[in-house]
Motif scaffolding. Structure first.
Motif, PDB file in Angstrom:
ATOM      1  N   THR A   1       0.855  -1.112   0.086  1.00 21.89           N
ATOM      2  CA  THR A   1      -0.053  -0.130   0.024  1.00 21.89           C
ATOM      3  C   THR A   1       1.022   1.244  -0.120  1.00 21.89           C
ATOM      4  O   THR A   1       2.120   1.189   0.183  1.00 21.89           O
ATOM      5  N   MET A   2       0.384   2.432  -0.369  1.00 22.21           N
ATOM      6  CA  MET A   2       1.069   3.419  -0.262  1.00 22.21           C
ATOM      7  C   MET A   2       1.425   3.876   1.196  1.00 22.21           C
ATOM      8  O   MET A   2       2.320   4.758   1.614  1.00 22.21           O
TER       9      MET A   2
ATOM     10  N   ARG B   1      -3.372  11.091  -0.934  1.00 20.39           N
ATOM     11  CA  ARG B   1      -3.617   9.580  -0.850  1.00 20.39           C
ATOM     12  C   ARG B   1      -4.137   8.847   0.390  1.00 20.39           C
ATOM     13  O   ARG B   1      -3.540   9.388   1.564  1.00 20.39           O
TER      14      ARG B   1
ATOM     15  N   GLU C   1      -4.585   2.579   0.181  1.00 23.30           N
ATOM     16  CA  GLU C   1      -4.347   2.415  -1.162  1.00 23.30           C
ATOM     17  C   GLU C   1      -3.473   1.764  -2.021  1.00 23.30           C
ATOM     18  O   GLU C   1      -2.278   1.861  -1.435  1.00 23.30           O
ATOM     19  N   ARG C   2      -3.732   0.644  -2.725  1.00 27.75           N
ATOM     20  CA  ARG C   2      -2.585  -0.258  -3.330  1.00 27.75           C
ATOM     21  C   ARG C   2      -2.055   0.592  -4.114  1.00 27.75           C
ATOM     22  O   ARG C   2      -2.216   1.588  -5.253  1.00 27.75           O
ATOM     23  N   ALA C   3      -0.539   0.630  -4.056  1.00 31.16           N
ATOM     24  CA  ALA C   3       0.744   1.255  -4.895  1.00 31.16           C
ATOM     25  C   ALA C   3       0.308   0.945  -6.247  1.00 31.16           C
ATOM     26  O   ALA C   3       0.569   1.861  -7.117  1.00 31.16           O
TER      27      ALA C   3
ATOM     28  N   ARG D   1      -1.973   0.250  -8.247  1.00 38.36           N
ATOM     29  CA  ARG D   1      -2.839   1.158  -8.728  1.00 38.36           C
ATOM     30  C   ARG D   1      -2.936   2.542  -8.638  1.00 38.36           C
ATOM     31  O   ARG D   1      -2.955   3.377  -9.726  1.00 38.36           O
ATOM     32  N   PHE D   2      -2.537   3.107  -7.392  1.00 32.86           N
ATOM     33  CA  PHE D   2      -2.425   4.442  -7.067  1.00 32.86           C
ATOM     34  C   PHE D   2      -1.373   5.348  -8.300  1.00 32.86           C
ATOM     35  O   PHE D   2      -1.685   6.094  -8.879  1.00 32.86           O
ATOM     36  N   VAL D   3      -0.097   4.492  -8.145  1.00 36.00           N
ATOM     37  CA  VAL D   3       0.834   5.352  -8.991  1.00 36.00           C
ATOM     38  C   VAL D   3       0.805   5.133 -10.404  1.00 36.00           C
ATOM     39  O   VAL D   3       0.790   6.196 -11.334  1.00 36.00           O
TER      40      VAL D   3
ATOM     41  N   SER E   1      -2.116   5.118 -11.854  1.00 38.08           N
ATOM     42  CA  SER E   1      -3.154   6.143 -12.222  1.00 38.08           C
ATOM     43  C   SER E   1      -2.761   7.493 -12.403  1.00 38.08           C
ATOM     44  O   SER E   1      -2.994   8.434 -13.244  1.00 38.08           O
ATOM     45  N   TYR E   2      -1.653   8.027 -11.276  1.00 38.11           N
ATOM     46  CA  TYR E   2      -1.043   9.185 -11.308  1.00 38.11           C
ATOM     47  C   TYR E   2      -0.185   9.297 -12.557  1.00 38.11           C
ATOM     48  O   TYR E   2      -0.321  10.596 -13.242  1.00 38.11           O
TER      49      TYR E   2
END
Length: 359
Positions: free
Chosen positions: A50-51, A68, A72-74, A76-78, A80-81
């Motif tokens: 995760t973040m 963030r 949140e799952r890294a 997916r998050f990164v 998306s960024y």
């Protein structure tokens, strides 16, 4: 034949940063990315990361990392960024392109993909990182092990190891983090070639500059780059304190001499194992640059800033001191400026107007 001013290989943090700075200076280029979608190596990390767990992701130039949630799952998050960043600045990313080799083509550079496509360019920025080149040392008997062997790139998350006996091999931050996650739910044995060096200093800007200077010195001399952790030492985060309380970090073993079907052996000891988890790091993904003969006699690619000393048409970012998100951003700007300067010097040979007039 179209001749580009520059080709960037890789669309991770370093590649996107470089593309942003090239675009700002009007330098015609493309970014060739081997993945099917945005996110660089982050999209391949395990779901349980995760973040909250990661050391942090630096802001890409011109766009802050969104706020963030720690859970949140890294992976997916990164991505998306990164995807939003590519779209916002209309970066010229082409994917998937798996670069097979880069050749000298009568003073220009020819970038060839594994599927037969090619691009001709005046300069090149290599931003391929290390994720595609996991390193596992050869140990006698490695092929005979009857259990499961995984590298960091294969790590499926801690639940996969629950109740099992896991030998974690490695002396860096990944090994420490894996043990932190596994020791409360599995039986772990820590093996490291070098005794761990612990550091409780705060990572201040001054410490950061000292670390970068030491890693830069190796690259400047043409030595193979080492990890930042090799300079900073290891630190435990709050989520690793339970493993520390259980004694998981107290007695790391030196490297075993052989692997047997049921476990690993030293001269004086045998440890049964269900899993060997190789947290043994990565090597720079630069094999496609071999035709340019950039490596020196000491085994590394000697750099002046981000410029390859053996071929100033080539910049390397995400290599050595820039193998972090913060370092990658700075290297991206440095590389773009070096490309601009190189193009200006080559202008009499027929450089495009966009690059000669670049800022």
């Amino acid at each position: 034949m179209e001749i580009l001013d520059s080709v960037v290989i890789g669309a991770g943090q370093a590649g996107l940063s470089t593309s942003y700075h090239l675009a700002r200076r009007g330098i015609e280029h493309v970014v060739l990315d081997g993945d099917d979608g945005p996110g660089g190596a982050w999209q391949h990390r395990w779901d349980a990361l995760t973040m909250h767990d990661v050391h942090g992701v630096a802001d890409l130039p011109g766009a802050r990392v969104p706020d963030r949630a720690g859970a949140e799952r890294a992976n997916r998050f990164v991505p998306s960024y990164f995807a939003a960043y590519e779209a916002r600045f209309e970066l010229p990313v082409v994917r998937p392109v798996r670069v097979a080799r880069v050749d000298d083509a009568e003073g220009l550079l020819r970038v060839a993909s594994a599927d037969g496509r090619s691009w001709t360019t005046r300069t090149l920025v290599n931003a391929t990182g290390t994720w595609t080149r996991p390193f596992v040392p050869h140990v006698p008997g490695i092929a005979a092990f009857a259990g499961e062997q995984l590298h960091t790139v294969d790590y499926p998350g801690p639940e996969h190891f629950r109740g099992r006996r896991v030998v974690v091999v490695g002396g860096g931050a990944s090994a420490v983090q894996f043990i932190g996650a596994l020791a409360p739910i599995a039986d772990t044995v820590w093996v490291t070639r070098r005794a761990p060096v612990w550091n409780d200093r705060d990572f201040t800007p001054e410490v950061g500059r000292e670390v970068v200077a030491k890693v830069e010195e190796r690259v400047r001399l043409g030595l193979p780059p080492r990890s930042v952790v090799s300079v900073t030492g290891l630190q435990l985060r709050e989520q690793e304190r339970e493993a520390e309380r259980l004694g998981a970090y107290a007695d790391p073993r030196p490297m075993f001499t052989t692997i047997e079907p049921e476990g690993v052996r030293w001269a004086d000891r045998f440890e049964r194992a269900d899993v060997i988890l190789w947290a043994t790091g990565f090597r720079p993904a630069v094999e496609h640059l071999a035709p340019l003969h950039l490596r020196g006699p000491l085994g590394g690619i000697r750099l002046d800033g981000t410029t390859a000393v053996a071929d100033p048409r080539v910049q390397l970012v995400g290599y050595g001191p820039s193998a972090s998100t913060i370092g990658a951003n700075r290297a991206g700007r440095t590389a773009a400026l070096a490309v601009r300067d190189r193009l200006r010097r080559a202008a009499p040979a027929g450089l495009t107007r966009s690059a000669t007039g670049a800022r």
